[in-house]
Design a protein around this motif. Structure first.
Motif, mmCIF file in Angstrom:
data_model
loop_
_atom_site.group_PDB
_atom_site.id
_atom_site.type_symbol
_atom_site.label_atom_id
_atom_site.label_comp_id
_atom_site.label_asym_id
_atom_site.label_seq_id
_atom_site.Cartn_x
_atom_site.Cartn_y
_atom_site.Cartn_z
ATOM 1 N N CYS A 293 1.114 -1.534 0.103
ATOM 2 C CA CYS A 293 -0.367 0.352 0.052
ATOM 3 C C CYS A 293 0.829 1.060 -0.234
ATOM 4 N N MET A 294 0.567 2.300 -1.273
ATOM 5 C CA MET A 294 1.686 3.203 -1.095
ATOM 6 C C MET A 294 0.287 4.443 -1.140
ATOM 7 N N PRO A 295 0.961 5.980 -1.441
ATOM 8 C CA PRO A 295 0.460 6.874 -1.655
ATOM 9 C C PRO A 295 0.458 6.094 -3.130
ATOM 10 N N SER A 296 -1.042 7.612 -3.775
ATOM 11 C CA SER A 296 -0.760 8.111 -5.574
ATOM 12 C C SER A 296 0.585 8.588 -5.681
ATOM 13 N N PRO A 297 0.507 7.464 -7.032
ATOM 14 C CA PRO A 297 1.803 7.937 -8.165
ATOM 15 C C PRO A 297 1.865 9.160 -8.656
ATOM 16 N N ARG A 298 1.037 9.907 -7.626
ATOM 17 C CA ARG A 298 1.013 11.269 -8.528
ATOM 18 C C ARG A 298 1.623 12.284 -7.136
ATOM 19 N N THR A 299 1.646 12.015 -5.844
ATOM 20 C CA THR A 299 2.595 12.163 -5.225
ATOM 21 C C THR A 299 4.117 11.525 -5.444
ATOM 22 N N GLY A 300 4.881 12.414 -4.724
ATOM 23 C CA GLY A 300 6.670 12.126 -4.935
ATOM 24 C C GLY A 300 7.018 11.304 -4.529
ATOM 25 N N LEU A 301 6.229 10.801 -3.553
ATOM 26 C CA LEU A 301 6.775 9.509 -2.488
ATOM 27 C C LEU A 301 5.807 8.806 -2.910
ATOM 28 N N GLY A 302 5.015 8.111 -3.534
ATOM 29 C CA GLY A 302 3.994 7.353 -4.258
ATOM 30 C C GLY A 302 5.058 6.720 -5.753
ATOM 31 N N ASP A 322 -2.354 -5.148 -3.974
ATOM 32 C CA ASP A 322 -1.902 -4.413 -3.995
ATOM 33 C C ASP A 322 -2.366 -3.665 -3.495
ATOM 34 N N ILE A 323 -2.608 -1.912 -3.312
ATOM 35 C CA ILE A 323 -3.104 -0.819 -3.262
ATOM 36 C C ILE A 323 -2.374 0.202 -3.038
ATOM 37 N N THR A 324 -2.250 1.095 -3.934
ATOM 38 C CA THR A 324 -1.317 1.826 -4.408
ATOM 39 C C THR A 324 -2.120 3.974 -4.484
ATOM 40 N N ALA A 325 -2.947 3.901 -4.237
ATOM 41 C CA ALA A 325 -3.652 4.692 -4.279
ATOM 42 C C ALA A 325 -4.340 5.388 -2.908
ATOM 43 N N HIS A 339 -2.483 -5.867 9.308
ATOM 44 C CA HIS A 339 -2.991 -5.891 8.016
ATOM 45 C C HIS A 339 -1.731 -6.832 7.261
ATOM 46 N N GLY A 340 -0.636 -7.153 7.884
ATOM 47 C CA GLY A 340 0.443 -7.374 7.138
ATOM 48 C C GLY A 340 0.627 -6.733 5.615
ATOM 49 N N TYR A 341 0.396 -5.861 5.484
ATOM 50 C CA TYR A 341 1.061 -4.603 4.263
ATOM 51 C C TYR A 341 2.137 -4.147 4.319
ATOM 52 N N VAL A 342 2.991 -4.163 3.094
ATOM 53 C CA VAL A 342 4.137 -3.370 3.324
ATOM 54 C C VAL A 342 3.898 -2.191 2.534
ATOM 55 N N SER A 343 4.712 -1.093 3.184
ATOM 56 C CA SER A 343 4.638 0.415 2.706
ATOM 57 C C SER A 343 6.421 1.373 2.511
ATOM 58 N N PHE A 344 6.164 2.061 1.945
ATOM 59 C CA PHE A 344 7.481 3.080 2.046
ATOM 60 C C PHE A 344 7.203 4.422 2.615
ATOM 61 N N LEU A 345 7.996 5.053 3.202
ATOM 62 C CA LEU A 345 7.897 6.439 3.907
ATOM 63 C C LEU A 345 9.414 7.419 4.029
ATOM 64 N N GLY A 346 9.080 8.325 4.109
ATOM 65 C CA GLY A 346 10.313 8.899 4.286
ATOM 66 C C GLY A 346 10.777 8.574 6.172
ATOM 67 N N ARG A 347 12.130 8.500 5.902
ATOM 68 C CA ARG A 347 12.201 8.177 7.757
ATOM 69 C C ARG A 347 12.003 8.843 9.017
ATOM 70 N N VAL A 348 11.864 10.533 8.403
ATOM 71 C CA VAL A 348 11.183 11.474 9.721
ATOM 72 C C VAL A 348 9.797 10.954 9.763
ATOM 73 N N SER A 349 8.975 10.137 8.983
ATOM 74 C CA SER A 349 8.035 9.958 9.794
ATOM 75 C C SER A 349 7.598 8.479 9.621
ATOM 76 N N ALA A 350 8.561 8.059 9.797
ATOM 77 C CA ALA A 350 8.589 6.146 10.063
ATOM 78 C C ALA A 350 9.574 6.810 11.354
ATOM 79 N N MET A 351 10.251 7.354 11.751
ATOM 80 C CA MET A 351 10.220 6.696 13.322
ATOM 81 C C MET A 351 9.041 7.339 14.123
ATOM 82 N N PRO A 352 8.702 8.301 14.135
ATOM 83 C CA PRO A 352 7.562 8.032 15.201
ATOM 84 C C PRO A 352 6.617 7.324 15.004
ATOM 85 N N ILE A 353 6.327 6.545 14.514
ATOM 86 C CA ILE A 353 5.593 5.464 14.423
ATOM 87 C C ILE A 353 6.696 3.906 14.762
#
Length: 415
Positions: A293-302, A322-325, A339-353
């Motif tokens: 699962c990840m944000p929309s490919p229209r975003t920089g992260l996605g 997959d959920i890509t949006a 729920h067993g998914y994986v995703s991608f984040l900036g480390r700055v957003s991942a560390m607090p969680i």
């Protein structure tokens, strides 16, 4: 705005149905819809919206309907004055929905009555005396009553004119109350500084902390501009900034915002967030063994995450799941944590969680950037500078080794 349109619009707000009111008043649905839109325009607020083809009244419509109640009652009294003695039932309501008397004509009638002279009233209203006399004559013709006695010293209300004066005064006061509330809302909106941000992972995220610092310090400085905050997807932020619905945007890509000033806030590296119980040690194994699962490919992260994941495992078992949006970071975090998914984040957003998910480094360094973009308003530039300062303080904290502030040479752009 005329009384018939107000009468129609009040019934729409009460019933929640354009077609029902159109049938009841024997009018076309477009006429009824136009009356409602005119009221929204006059009051500068949205009262209804279409939902699945049906009309839905919004919360604000209740207050407006309450404010229109004295006008509806006064229209009933006006019907009695005009000869509709019952002033109830379908015949009266059909008449009331077609009353052509405009609010401005009512105000001018009241001015003539208060001045006791058409000439004096015309001067105060900056109208020609013949024009004002014609409007009064049309009003008398519609009501079928003589409202003024023309005398040498001026114009004096008749008995029917005094009844009309009380009715019109009620209408004028109620309408001015509604309008003054609308004018105050407009002034607040004009002063308000609207700031939009990407949806934070949670209250502990850097975005939430940054906005909290901004609001606290902005209010401490007693700025004349109130702050209004909203979170939305990066794609929606770009469109909102372009349309003028927001003044400042915090987002992960400034693609398409060349006509706005923007500054890079911080840089961070991208990581994988995985279920806490997962055991895979490489990104390729995580991507192959879990739905993504990840944000929309229209975003920089996605965009970056989608390209990276496709390169690492082109024949994954879970591609159909997959959920890509999923443009909501809290939803993404829940999918990963529970729920067993994986995703991608900036480390700055991942560390607090980090207590909710497992953080896995990529096998190659991939940098992400966050930006603040803003329009021409001075208040927007001031708020953006405070956001930049807030992020600078956060990056200087001992625990802030997960992202870096842009170097002095990093760009500021203005088209």
């Amino acid at each position: 705005m005329h009384l018939g349109a107000l009468f129609i619009a009040s019934h729409v707000l009460a019933s929640g149905s354009v077609r029902e009111i159109a049938r009841h008043f024997r009018l076309s649905p477009s006429t009824v819809s136009t009356a409602t839109r005119q009221l929204e325009i006059e009051l500068a607020m949205k009262l209804t919206e279409r939902s699945s083809g049906e009309l839905a009244t919004l919360i604000a419509s209740g207050r407006v309907l309450e404010g229109l109640t004295p006008i509806r009652t006064a229209v009933g009294e006006l019907g009695q004055l005009a000869g509709h003695e019952g002033a109830t039932g379908e015949i009266f309501e059909t008449w009331a929905a077609r009353v052509p008397i405009k609010i401005v004509a009512i105000e001018r009638f009241l001015e003539v009555a208060d001045q006791g002279s058409i000439n004096r009233a015309a001067r105060r209203l900056r109208l020609g005396q013949p024009q004002l006399s014609l409007q009064l004559a049309n009003l008398e013709k519609f009501l079928g009553r003589r409202l003024f006695e023309r005398q040498a010293q001026g114009s004096v209300l008749t008995e029917e004119g005094r009844r009309a004066y009380q009715i019109f005064m009620t209408i004028s006061q109620a309408w001015n109350d509604l309008k003054s509330a609308a004018d105050e809302r407009y002034r607040r909106a004009a002063r308000s500084l609207r700031i939009g941000s990407i949806i934070p992972t949670g209250s502990e995220s850097w975005v939430a902390r940054c906005l909290g610092l901004l609001v606290s310090e902005w209010n401490a400085r007693r700025s004349n501009n109130a702050i209004s905050l909203v979170s939305m997807t990066a794609d929606d932020l770009r469109e909102a900034l372009k349309s003028g619905r927001i003044d400042v945007a915090i987002l992960d890509s400034v693609f398409g915002l060349e006509s706005f000033r923007h500054r890079e806030l911080l840089q961070t590296d991208m990581v994988v967030i995985a279920p806490p119980q997962s055991t895979e040690t490489t990104v390729a194994d995580l991507v192959a063994g879990h739905a993504i699962c990840m944000p929309s490919p229209r975003t920089g992260l996605g965009h970056a995450a989608m390209a990276f994941s496709d390169e690492r495992a082109s024949n994954r078992r879970f591609r159909s799941r997959d959920i890509t949006a999923a443009d909501s970071l809290p939803v993404i975090v829940d999918l990963v944590a529970n729920h067993g998914y994986v995703s991608f984040l900036g480390r700055v957003s991942a560390m607090p969680i980090a207590d909710k998910v497992r953080i896995v480094d990529l096998d190659e360094h991939l940098t992400m950037s966050y930006h603040v973009a803003f329009n021409h308003r001075k208040a927007a530039a001031d708020a953006s500078m405070m956001i930049i300062e807030a992020v600078a303080r956060m990056t200087s904290e001992p625990a802030a080794q997960t992202f870096r502030q842009p170097a002095d040479g990093d760009r500021e752009s203005a088209a």
